[in-house]
Design a protein around this motif. Structure first.
Motif, PDB file in Angstrom:
ATOM      1  N   ASN A  60       5.274  -6.443   3.962  1.00 50.92           N
ATOM      2  CA  ASN A  60       5.125  -6.948   2.597  1.00 50.92           C
ATOM      3  C   ASN A  60       3.800  -6.589   1.950  1.00 50.92           C
ATOM      4  OD1 ASN A  60       7.674  -8.199   2.677  1.00 50.92           O
ATOM      5  ND2 ASN A  60       6.811  -9.928   3.792  1.00 50.92           N
ATOM      6  N   ALA A  61       3.024  -5.761   2.601  1.00 52.74           N
ATOM      7  CA  ALA A  61       1.704  -5.425   2.074  1.00 52.74           C
ATOM      8  C   ALA A  61       1.781  -4.192   1.172  1.00 52.74           C
ATOM      9  CB  ALA A  61       0.732  -5.165   3.217  1.00 52.74           C
ATOM     10  N   PRO A  62       1.134  -4.234   0.016  1.00 51.80           N
ATOM     11  CA  PRO A  62       1.102  -3.042  -0.840  1.00 51.80           C
ATOM     12  C   PRO A  62       0.158  -1.993  -0.251  1.00 51.80           C
ATOM     13  CG  PRO A  62      -0.211  -4.785  -1.817  1.00 51.80           C
ATOM     14  CD  PRO A  62       0.456  -5.374  -0.606  1.00 51.80           C
ATOM     15  N   VAL A  63       0.465  -0.734  -0.506  1.00 54.44           N
ATOM     16  CA  VAL A  63      -0.361   0.369  -0.024  1.00 54.44           C
ATOM     17  C   VAL A  63      -0.702   1.283  -1.186  1.00 54.44           C
ATOM     18  CG1 VAL A  63       0.567   0.334   2.305  1.00 54.44           C
ATOM     19  CG2 VAL A  63       1.628   1.777   0.592  1.00 54.44           C
ATOM     20  N   HIS A 109       6.758   4.646   4.652  1.00 56.33           N
ATOM     21  CA  HIS A 109       7.680   4.030   5.615  1.00 56.33           C
ATOM     22  C   HIS A 109       6.943   3.580   6.875  1.00 56.33           C
ATOM     23  CE1 HIS A 109      11.449   3.122   7.542  1.00 56.33           C
ATOM     24  NE2 HIS A 109      11.118   3.882   8.564  1.00 56.33           N
ATOM     25  N   LYS A 110       6.010   4.392   7.360  1.00 54.95           N
ATOM     26  CA  LYS A 110       5.219   4.011   8.528  1.00 54.95           C
ATOM     27  C   LYS A 110       4.414   2.748   8.255  1.00 54.95           C
ATOM     28  CE  LYS A 110       4.478   8.602  10.527  1.00 54.95           C
ATOM     29  NZ  LYS A 110       3.449   9.631  10.820  1.00 54.95           N
ATOM     30  N   SER A 111       3.839   2.669   7.057  1.00 56.60           N
ATOM     31  CA  SER A 111       3.046   1.485   6.728  1.00 56.60           C
ATOM     32  C   SER A 111       3.929   0.251   6.593  1.00 56.60           C
ATOM     33  CB  SER A 111       2.252   1.710   5.444  1.00 56.60           C
ATOM     34  OG  SER A 111       3.110   1.734   4.325  1.00 56.60           O
ATOM     35  N   ARG A 112       5.140   0.427   6.073  1.00 52.97           N
ATOM     36  CA  ARG A 112       6.067  -0.707   5.922  1.00 52.97           C
ATOM     37  C   ARG A 112       6.535  -1.241   7.281  1.00 52.97           C
ATOM     38  NH1 ARG A 112       4.458  -1.449   1.408  1.00 52.97           N
ATOM     39  NH2 ARG A 112       5.487  -0.742  -0.486  1.00 52.97           N
ATOM     40  N   GLN A 113       6.587  -0.378   8.288  1.00 54.95           N
ATOM     41  CA  GLN A 113       6.971  -0.839   9.619  1.00 54.95           C
ATOM     42  C   GLN A 113       5.900  -1.758  10.202  1.00 54.95           C
ATOM     43  OE1 GLN A 113       7.668   2.821  11.706  1.00 54.95           O
ATOM     44  NE2 GLN A 113       9.833   2.887  11.099  1.00 54.95           N
ATOM     45  N   THR A 167      -0.703   8.439   8.211  1.00 55.11           N
ATOM     46  CA  THR A 167      -0.636   9.798   7.693  1.00 55.11           C
ATOM     47  C   THR A 167       0.710  10.430   8.009  1.00 55.11           C
ATOM     48  OG1 THR A 167      -1.564  10.714   9.718  1.00 55.11           O
ATOM     49  CG2 THR A 167      -3.119  10.168   7.966  1.00 55.11           C
ATOM     50  N   ASP A 168       1.136  11.322   7.105  1.00 56.20           N
ATOM     51  CA  ASP A 168       2.352  12.105   7.324  1.00 56.20           C
ATOM     52  C   ASP A 168       2.359  13.241   6.325  1.00 56.20           C
ATOM     53  OD1 ASP A 168       5.348  12.818   7.304  1.00 56.20           O
ATOM     54  OD2 ASP A 168       5.131  11.400   8.964  1.00 56.20           O
ATOM     55  N   LYS A 169       3.165  14.279   6.635  1.00 57.30           N
ATOM     56  CA  LYS A 169       3.312  15.397   5.704  1.00 57.30           C
ATOM     57  C   LYS A 169       4.057  14.973   4.446  1.00 57.30           C
ATOM     58  CE  LYS A 169       3.375  19.159   9.043  1.00 57.30           C
ATOM     59  NZ  LYS A 169       4.157  20.272   9.587  1.00 57.30           N
ATOM     60  N   ASP A 170       4.949  13.987   4.592  1.00 59.22           N
ATOM     61  CA  ASP A 170       5.763  13.513   3.484  1.00 59.22           C
ATOM     62  C   ASP A 170       5.226  12.179   2.978  1.00 59.22           C
ATOM     63  OD1 ASP A 170       7.932  13.377   1.676  1.00 59.22           O
ATOM     64  OD2 ASP A 170       9.030  12.107   3.087  1.00 59.22           O
ATOM     65  N   ALA A 225      -1.345   6.693   3.552  1.00 58.03           N
ATOM     66  CA  ALA A 225      -1.058   5.401   2.931  1.00 58.03           C
ATOM     67  C   ALA A 225      -2.081   4.414   3.469  1.00 58.03           C
ATOM     68  CB  ALA A 225       0.352   4.947   3.252  1.00 58.03           C
ATOM     69  N   VAL A 226      -2.861   3.819   2.586  1.00 57.47           N
ATOM     70  CA  VAL A 226      -3.944   2.923   2.982  1.00 57.47           C
ATOM     71  C   VAL A 226      -3.538   1.487   2.662  1.00 57.47           C
ATOM     72  CG1 VAL A 226      -6.349   2.303   2.603  1.00 57.47           C
ATOM     73  CG2 VAL A 226      -5.668   4.696   2.565  1.00 57.47           C
ATOM     74  N   GLU A 227      -3.649   0.608   3.665  1.00 61.47           N
ATOM     75  CA  GLU A 227      -3.408  -0.823   3.484  1.00 61.47           C
ATOM     76  C   GLU A 227      -4.763  -1.503   3.600  1.00 61.47           C
ATOM     77  OE1 GLU A 227      -2.826  -4.657   3.625  1.00 61.47           O
ATOM     78  OE2 GLU A 227      -3.257  -3.871   5.596  1.00 61.47           O
ATOM     79  N   PRO A 228      -5.319  -2.040   2.512  1.00 60.79           N
ATOM     80  CA  PRO A 228      -6.720  -2.471   2.521  1.00 60.79           C
ATOM     81  C   PRO A 228      -6.995  -3.768   3.273  1.00 60.79           C
ATOM     82  CG  PRO A 228      -5.753  -2.932   0.393  1.00 60.79           C
ATOM     83  CD  PRO A 228      -4.735  -2.161   1.180  1.00 60.79           C
ATOM     84  N   GLU A 229      -6.025  -4.662   3.420  1.00 58.30           N
ATOM     85  CA  GLU A 229      -6.299  -5.945   4.079  1.00 58.30           C
ATOM     86  C   GLU A 229      -6.626  -5.744   5.553  1.00 58.30           C
ATOM     87  OE1 GLU A 229      -6.680  -8.714   2.363  1.00 58.30           O
ATOM     88  OE2 GLU A 229      -6.161  -7.558   0.584  1.00 58.30           O
ATOM     89  N   SER A 230      -5.835  -4.944   6.251  1.00 59.94           N
ATOM     90  CA  SER A 230      -6.071  -4.698   7.673  1.00 59.94           C
ATOM     91  C   SER A 230      -6.900  -3.435   7.902  1.00 59.94           C
ATOM     92  CB  SER A 230      -4.742  -4.557   8.402  1.00 59.94           C
ATOM     93  OG  SER A 230      -4.053  -3.422   7.932  1.00 59.94           O
ATOM     94  N   GLU A 231      -7.140  -2.685   6.838  1.00 65.26           N
ATOM     95  CA  GLU A 231      -7.856  -1.399   6.879  1.00 65.26           C
ATOM     96  C   GLU A 231      -7.112  -0.369   7.730  1.00 65.26           C
ATOM     97  OE1 GLU A 231     -12.008  -1.811   7.725  1.00 65.26           O
ATOM     98  OE2 GLU A 231     -12.342  -3.105   5.995  1.00 65.26           O
TER      99      GLU A 231
END
Length: 105
Positions: free
Chosen positions: A88-91, A80-84, A71-74, A61-67
């Protein structure tokens, strides 16, 4: 005797007919989505060679603002890791393989 069932009226058409996007708004939305994809693709192309060796066929899951990337198998676990980290950032989701495509059509 049982009462007959009332006839149901079939409604046809849009659920919210007053919400209609113009062709310009549709084109603008597609352009924004493409620009977001291109920003994420640059980050994915940078990290993909090192991740493909150890995490082949995982999701990123890539979040482009913070770069940042997660990664995960699922797929949902990566989101979920990116949301933590960025609630509020789209990925954008890529699959760590030769093509980067995460789904099938």
């Amino acid at each position: 005797m049982t009462a007959p069932k009332p006839t149901r009226t079939v409604r046809r058409g849009r659920i919210f007919p007053d919400i209609q996007w113009s062709e310009e708004k549709k084109a603008q939305w597609k352009a924004e989505q493409e620009a977001f994809y291109q920003r994420c693709k640059i980050i994915f192309d940078r990290v993909q060679p090192e991740l493909i060796k150890s995490h082949h066929n995982w999701y990123v899951a890539v979040e482009p603002e913070s770069e940042d990337y997660f990664t995960d198998k699922d797929e949902l676990a990566a989101i979920h890791k990116s949301r933590q980290q960025h609630p509020n950032a789209p990925v954008f989701i890529f699959r760590i393989n030769e093509t980067g495509i995460a789904g099938t059509i």
